[in-house]
Design a protein around this motif. Structure first.
Motif, mmCIF file in Angstrom:
data_model
loop_
_atom_site.group_PDB
_atom_site.id
_atom_site.type_symbol
_atom_site.label_atom_id
_atom_site.label_comp_id
_atom_site.label_asym_id
_atom_site.label_seq_id
_atom_site.Cartn_x
_atom_site.Cartn_y
_atom_site.Cartn_z
ATOM 1 N N THR A 142 28.261 -14.443 72.654
ATOM 2 C CA THR A 142 28.927 -15.652 72.174
ATOM 3 C C THR A 142 30.182 -15.991 72.967
ATOM 4 N N GLY A 143 30.527 -15.143 73.927
ATOM 5 C CA GLY A 143 31.726 -15.381 74.736
ATOM 6 C C GLY A 143 31.361 -15.577 76.189
ATOM 7 N N LYS A 144 31.878 -14.695 77.025
ATOM 8 C CA LYS A 144 31.578 -14.750 78.452
ATOM 9 C C LYS A 144 30.085 -14.510 78.672
ATOM 10 N N VAL A 145 29.576 -14.957 79.792
ATOM 11 C CA VAL A 145 28.186 -14.669 80.133
ATOM 12 C C VAL A 145 28.060 -13.161 80.306
ATOM 13 N N VAL A 146 27.090 -12.576 79.625
ATOM 14 C CA VAL A 146 26.897 -11.129 79.700
ATOM 15 C C VAL A 146 26.436 -10.777 81.105
ATOM 16 N N CYS A 147 27.249 -9.978 81.806
ATOM 17 C CA CYS A 147 26.902 -9.599 83.172
ATOM 18 C C CYS A 147 25.907 -8.439 83.136
ATOM 19 N N GLU A 148 25.159 -8.297 84.214
ATOM 20 C CA GLU A 148 24.125 -7.270 84.292
ATOM 21 C C GLU A 148 24.720 -5.879 84.119
ATOM 22 N N LYS A 149 25.860 -5.617 84.769
ATOM 23 C CA LYS A 149 26.483 -4.298 84.663
ATOM 24 C C LYS A 149 26.926 -4.027 83.227
ATOM 25 N N GLY A 150 27.517 -5.026 82.594
ATOM 26 C CA GLY A 150 27.941 -4.873 81.207
ATOM 27 C C GLY A 150 26.769 -4.567 80.294
ATOM 28 N N ALA A 151 25.669 -5.283 80.482
ATOM 29 C CA ALA A 151 24.479 -5.057 79.661
ATOM 30 C C ALA A 151 23.930 -3.650 79.865
ATOM 31 N N LYS A 152 24.029 -3.135 81.084
ATOM 32 C CA LYS A 152 23.506 -1.790 81.378
ATOM 33 C C LYS A 152 24.354 -0.699 80.744
ATOM 34 N N VAL A 153 25.668 -0.876 80.709
ATOM 35 C CA VAL A 153 26.539 0.193 80.208
ATOM 36 C C VAL A 153 26.820 0.082 78.710
ATOM 37 N N ALA A 154 26.589 -1.077 78.120
ATOM 38 C CA ALA A 154 26.804 -1.240 76.682
ATOM 39 C C ALA A 154 25.729 -0.472 75.910
ATOM 40 N N ASP A 155 26.080 -0.064 74.703
ATOM 41 C CA ASP A 155 25.111 0.611 73.837
ATOM 42 C C ASP A 155 24.169 -0.381 73.172
ATOM 43 N N GLY A 156 24.489 -1.653 73.270
ATOM 44 C CA GLY A 156 23.636 -2.696 72.720
ATOM 45 C C GLY A 156 24.212 -4.050 73.067
ATOM 46 N N VAL A 157 23.320 -5.037 73.184
ATOM 47 C CA VAL A 157 23.730 -6.416 73.426
ATOM 48 C C VAL A 157 23.171 -7.244 72.274
ATOM 49 N N PHE A 158 24.051 -8.003 71.636
ATOM 50 C CA PHE A 158 23.667 -8.760 70.454
ATOM 51 C C PHE A 158 24.017 -10.233 70.639
ATOM 52 N N HIS A 159 23.318 -11.062 69.873
ATOM 53 C CA HIS A 159 23.566 -12.501 69.942
ATOM 54 C C HIS A 159 24.986 -12.838 69.483
ATOM 55 N N ASP A 160 25.437 -12.164 68.416
ATOM 56 C CA ASP A 160 26.754 -12.494 67.862
ATOM 57 C C ASP A 160 27.304 -11.302 67.085
ATOM 58 N N LEU A 161 28.509 -11.465 66.559
ATOM 59 C CA LEU A 161 29.176 -10.395 65.825
ATOM 60 C C LEU A 161 28.399 -10.003 64.574
ATOM 61 N N LEU A 162 27.811 -10.957 63.885
ATOM 62 C CA LEU A 162 27.063 -10.633 62.682
ATOM 63 C C LEU A 162 25.880 -9.720 62.998
ATOM 64 N N SER A 163 25.175 -9.980 64.075
ATOM 65 C CA SER A 163 24.054 -9.116 64.482
ATOM 66 C C SER A 163 24.560 -7.712 64.820
ATOM 67 N N ALA A 164 25.687 -7.648 65.517
ATOM 68 C CA ALA A 164 26.265 -6.337 65.866
ATOM 69 C C ALA A 164 26.715 -5.603 64.615
ATOM 70 N N ALA A 165 27.326 -6.320 63.671
ATOM 71 C CA ALA A 165 27.799 -5.688 62.427
ATOM 72 C C ALA A 165 26.633 -5.100 61.639
ATOM 73 N N LYS A 166 25.529 -5.804 61.597
ATOM 74 C CA LYS A 166 24.352 -5.309 60.879
ATOM 75 C C LYS A 166 23.836 -4.021 61.536
ATOM 76 N N ALA A 167 23.897 -3.948 62.855
ATOM 77 C CA ALA A 167 23.483 -2.726 63.557
ATOM 78 C C ALA A 167 24.452 -1.582 63.276
ATOM 79 N N ILE A 168 25.729 -1.892 63.229
ATOM 80 C CA ILE A 168 26.750 -0.866 62.968
ATOM 81 C C ILE A 168 26.550 -0.243 61.594
ATOM 82 N N ILE A 169 26.316 -1.053 60.581
ATOM 83 C CA ILE A 169 26.198 -0.488 59.229
ATOM 84 C C ILE A 169 24.895 0.279 59.040
ATOM 85 N N LYS A 170 23.913 0.047 59.891
ATOM 86 C CA LYS A 170 22.660 0.818 59.840
ATOM 87 C C LYS A 170 22.812 2.148 60.549
ATOM 88 N N ASP A 171 23.792 2.240 61.457
ATOM 89 C CA ASP A 171 23.953 3.443 62.283
ATOM 90 C C ASP A 171 24.341 4.649 61.463
#
Length: 184
Positions: free
Chosen positions: A155-184
């Motif tokens: 939802t912010g900067k264009v997700v760069c390839e390197k960022g996508a590779k090193v992140a533990d997950g790439v999500f559409h928005d904060l709500l999607s990420a929050a749902k993944a966090i609470i399932k973890d």
């Protein structure tokens, strides 16, 4: 006993990144971001905003203007049941800063100064904490702090390839990420 937290970048994660947002009239919450923070709070996470604010360093706006906007944002969130546990910002830039703001500091992400300050002040357990950002430097700061998870949102900067590779997950928005966090 140390508490888990979710560290959030501001521009591009919580609000639309319109470039050096410093005025209330320019601040627009990203759809679902308030709901995401409510969900994280309901599940016992501290919420800490960590934001590079090079617009201060560049002279585009003052620290007082940043604080006025931050107080407004915190008040609006509190009215919706989200009390932020901390807001940490870096007003520096190593190359484009003016005067005392031109410095290579420990607080500017990808450095960990903001996370370290929050952890000390709030007794945060990094091993049970997460970071959600919109660029590589956010992820790098979280990795240096050895957080449990470091997520990118698109939802912010264009997700760069390197960022996508090193992140533990790439999500559409904060709500999607929050749902993944609470399932973890």
């Amino acid at each position: 006993m140390a508490t888990p937290a979710v560290f959030l970048d501001r521009d591009g994660v919580i609000n639309k990144d319109k470039g050096y947002v410093s005025q209330i009239d320019d601040f627009e919450f990203i759809e679902g971001s308030i709901e995401a923070m409510q969900l994280l709070k309901q599940h016992g996470y501290l919420i800490v905003v960590i934001t590079n604010q090079s617009g201060i360093a560049r002279g585009y706006y003052s620290e007082d203007q940043f604080m006025t906007l931050t107080e407004w944002m915190c008040g609006l969130l509190a009215d919706r049941g989200v009390d932020l546990d901390g807001v940490y910002y870096c007003p520096h830039h190593p190359d484009k800063g003016i005067g005392d703001y031109k410095q290579d500091c420990l607080c500017r992400k990808p450095n960990t100064g903001m996370l370290d300050s929050a952890a000390q002040a709030l007794d945060i357990d990094f091993k049970q904490s997460f970071l959600v950002g919109d660029k590589l430097s956010d992820i790098q700061a979280g990795q240096k702090s050895q957080l449990k998870g470091n997520y990118l949102v698109s939802t912010g900067k264009v997700v760069c390839e390197k960022g996508a590779k090193v992140a533990d997950g790439v999500f559409h928005d904060l709500l999607s990420a929050a749902k993944a966090i609470i399932k973890d």
